[in-house]
Design a protein around this motif. Structure first.
Motif, PDB file in Angstrom:
ATOM      1  N   MET A  34       0.830  -1.201   0.000  1.00 23.60           N
ATOM      2  CA  MET A  34       0.000   0.000   0.000  1.00 23.60           C
ATOM      3  C   MET A  34       0.871   1.260   0.000  1.00 23.60           C
TER       4      MET A  34
ATOM      5  N   SER B 177       2.655   1.611  -3.411  1.00 25.50           N
ATOM      6  CA  SER B 177       1.696   2.030  -4.430  1.00 25.50           C
ATOM      7  C   SER B 177       1.347   3.499  -4.293  1.00 25.50           C
ATOM      8  N   SER B 178       1.200   3.953  -3.061  1.00 23.26           N
ATOM      9  CA  SER B 178       0.857   5.351  -2.829  1.00 23.26           C
ATOM     10  C   SER B 178       2.012   6.275  -3.202  1.00 23.26           C
TER      11      SER B 178
ATOM     12  N   TYR C  46       0.580   5.062  -8.180  1.00 19.03           N
ATOM     13  CA  TYR C  46      -0.326   4.128  -8.837  1.00 19.03           C
ATOM     14  C   TYR C  46      -1.776   4.354  -8.417  1.00 19.03           C
ATOM     15  N   ASP C  47      -1.999   4.934  -7.255  1.00 18.23           N
ATOM     16  CA  ASP C  47      -3.358   5.127  -6.757  1.00 18.23           C
ATOM     17  C   ASP C  47      -4.057   6.320  -7.378  1.00 18.23           C
TER      18      ASP C  47
ATOM     19  N   ASP D  68      -8.464   7.168  -8.766  1.00  9.88           N
ATOM     20  CA  ASP D  68      -9.292   8.131  -8.061  1.00  9.88           C
ATOM     21  C   ASP D  68      -9.726   9.225  -9.027  1.00  9.88           C
TER      22      ASP D  68
END
Length: 90
Positions: A67, A70-71, A75-76, A80
């Protein structure tokens, strides 16, 4: 050192009260009057408990690491659609 505001003092008191309740609950559950000490666990039970605890911790740490990676790599952001992009494409 600055003094605490009323809200911070109430928060600290509430957290200390919750900690005290947790300690009282642990003592109550582990008390011998509840009949918990009569249960015996053999070697296979201890092995299963150890392996289950280890793999649960490993999976939890691995997912948290994924997590954060990725943040940090962005990638996040593509997932969104409501977040405005900080970089303008020209």
């Amino acid at each position: 050192m600055r003094s605490l505001s009323l809200g911070q003092a109430i928060l600290i008191v509430a957290l200390c009260a919750m900690l005290a309740l947790v300690v009282v609950g642990i003592v109550w559950v582990s008390d011998a009057t509840n009949g918990v000490d009569d249960v015996a666990m053999d070697e296979n039970g201890w092995i299963a408990l150890g392996l289950g605890s280890f793999f649960s911790l490993a999976i939890g740490c691995g997912l948290m690491a994924l997590m954060f990676v990725s943040s940090r790599r962005g990638y996040d952001e593509a997932a969104d659609p409501f977040r405005k992009r900080s970089r303008d494409r020209t």
